[in-house]
Design a protein around this motif. Structure first.
Motif, PDB file in Angstrom:
ATOM      1  N   LEU A  45      27.753  36.578  54.652  1.00  0.00           N
ATOM      2  CA  LEU A  45      27.890  36.526  52.976  1.00  0.00           C
ATOM      3  C   LEU A  45      29.535  37.437  53.089  1.00  0.00           C
ATOM      4  CD1 LEU A  45      25.030  35.343  52.232  1.00  0.00           C
ATOM      5  CD2 LEU A  45      26.692  33.708  53.356  1.00  0.00           C
ATOM      6  N   GLU A  46      28.673  38.867  53.656  1.00  0.00           N
ATOM      7  CA  GLU A  46      29.444  39.789  52.897  1.00  0.00           C
ATOM      8  C   GLU A  46      31.047  39.691  53.751  1.00  0.00           C
ATOM      9  OE1 GLU A  46      28.686  43.868  54.588  1.00  0.00           O
ATOM     10  OE2 GLU A  46      29.394  42.642  56.961  1.00  0.00           O
ATOM     11  N   ILE A  68      23.031  33.659  44.897  1.00  0.00           N
ATOM     12  CA  ILE A  68      23.877  32.988  46.314  1.00  0.00           C
ATOM     13  C   ILE A  68      22.947  31.888  47.057  1.00  0.00           C
ATOM     14  CG2 ILE A  68      25.093  34.938  46.912  1.00  0.00           C
ATOM     15  CD1 ILE A  68      23.661  35.734  49.000  1.00  0.00           C
ATOM     16  N   ALA A  78      28.017  31.240  45.850  1.00  0.00           N
ATOM     17  CA  ALA A  78      27.601  32.869  44.793  1.00  0.00           C
ATOM     18  C   ALA A  78      28.204  32.680  43.736  1.00  0.00           C
ATOM     19  CB  ALA A  78      28.490  34.050  45.624  1.00  0.00           C
ATOM     20  N   LEU A 113      32.080  37.708  49.879  1.00  0.00           N
ATOM     21  CA  LEU A 113      31.147  38.870  48.936  1.00  0.00           C
ATOM     22  C   LEU A 113      31.801  40.019  48.577  1.00  0.00           C
ATOM     23  CD1 LEU A 113      27.951  36.994  48.366  1.00  0.00           C
ATOM     24  CD2 LEU A 113      29.190  36.219  47.646  1.00  0.00           C
ATOM     25  N   ALA A 121      23.766  39.731  52.378  1.00  0.00           N
ATOM     26  CA  ALA A 121      25.221  39.493  52.498  1.00  0.00           C
ATOM     27  C   ALA A 121      25.493  40.483  53.633  1.00  0.00           C
ATOM     28  CB  ALA A 121      26.470  40.066  51.736  1.00  0.00           C
TER      29      ALA A 121
END
Length: 285
Positions: free
Chosen positions: A14-15, A46, A91, A18, A81
């Motif tokens: 996810l990072e 999220i 998100a 994000l 994340a």
């Protein structure tokens, strides 16, 4: 208003979206360029589907993590994340339009395997709320936990058949809101960009009653994403079907992002993606 993104494609952390892009969603929580507000600090959320669905024909219920503080300073979000990998996630960063800052009002909203998030508002919502709430199917009503117009829109769409026909249900929801508003003398009541998924496909809607909708963009191809973020090894491995839909672009590479046209929706799915016209219709049919 709010900012959001939705991703579908090869599983990534996810990072990668994000935090890592220059104009990432976390950066937008402080420095939005295209929203009604520059700062979106009234909570975040999220929702993601696990990397291993248990087989191509089985989609498990998605996980959701939401917080009431600003996304830019939440260490739990940063840790999550860094560790969560998903092939389809959404998100959201929130700027409240009047309802309380509380966890149950943060997006995304979940029902069974469905996720829903929204940027926009229903004008004069307190005036319309009673009529709108009473239209929700009695079996669904107990699952409404917050007080936002966004969550109510989701449960109206579920009432109008979201699980069988996503575009049709959202069109009926929008039509019902507009019809209800007309009875109360409220002009141009609906402003929305919406993302919805059941874990296999992703739909994104852009519509407003006044035909001046909030911004919404989709990535043109995985090749453009790689050129936009050459430092990102995850995107070098991404499949040709990888797509991102965002309230505003994550970077400035010309040609990397296309606007979703006014009064249209996009569907991202295995094989052929599509953009189609969106037209509200009678919701209480």
């Amino acid at each position: 208003m709010c900012r959001w993104l939705a991703y579908s494609g090869s599983p990534i952390m996810l990072e990668e979206l994000l935090y890592k892009p220059a104009h990432s969603l976390i950066d937008q929580s402080l420095h939005a360029r295209m929203g009604a507000e520059t700062t979106n600090g009234d909570g975040f959320g999220i929702g993601w589907y696990p990397d291993d669905h248990g087989g191509p024909d089985r989609v498990v219920e998605p996980a959701v993590f939401r917080g009431t503080g600003p996304a830019w300073s939440d260490q739990n979000l940063r840790e999550l994340a860094r560790c969560v990998r998903s092939p389809l996630f959404v998100a959201h960063i929130r700027a409240s339009t009047g309802t309380a800052v509380q966890q149950t009002n943060c997006h995304p909203f979940r029902y069974e395997r469905w996720l829903w998030l929204h940027n926009g508002s229903i004008r004069d919502y307190p005036k319309l709320k009673r009529d709108l709430v009473l239209a929700v199917d009695a079996s669904l009503y107990p699952y409404i936990t917050g007080s936002t117009d966004s969550e109510l829109m989701f449960f109206l769409a579920l009432t109008f058949g979201l699980r069988d026909d996503v575009p049709g249900a959202v069109e009926r929801m929008a039509g019902f809101v507009e019809t209800t508003a007309a009875r109360h003398g409220v002009a141009d009541p609906l402003q929305m960009t919406v993302a919805v998924s059941e874990g296999k496909r992703l739909w994104a809607f852009r519509y407003s009653s006044g035909h001046a909708s909030r911004s919404l963009f989709f990535s043109t191809s995985v090749h453009a994403l790689r050129a936009l973020h050459p430092e990102n090894p995850a995107l070098r491995k991404a499949s040709e079907e990888t797509r991102i839909i965002v309230s505003e672009p994550l970077g400035d590479l010309p040609g990397a992002w296309n606007p979703v046209p006014e009064s249209c929706y996009a569907v991202v799915q295995e094989g052929h993606d599509a953009i189609r016209r969106f037209s509200p219709r009678g919701g209480a049919e």
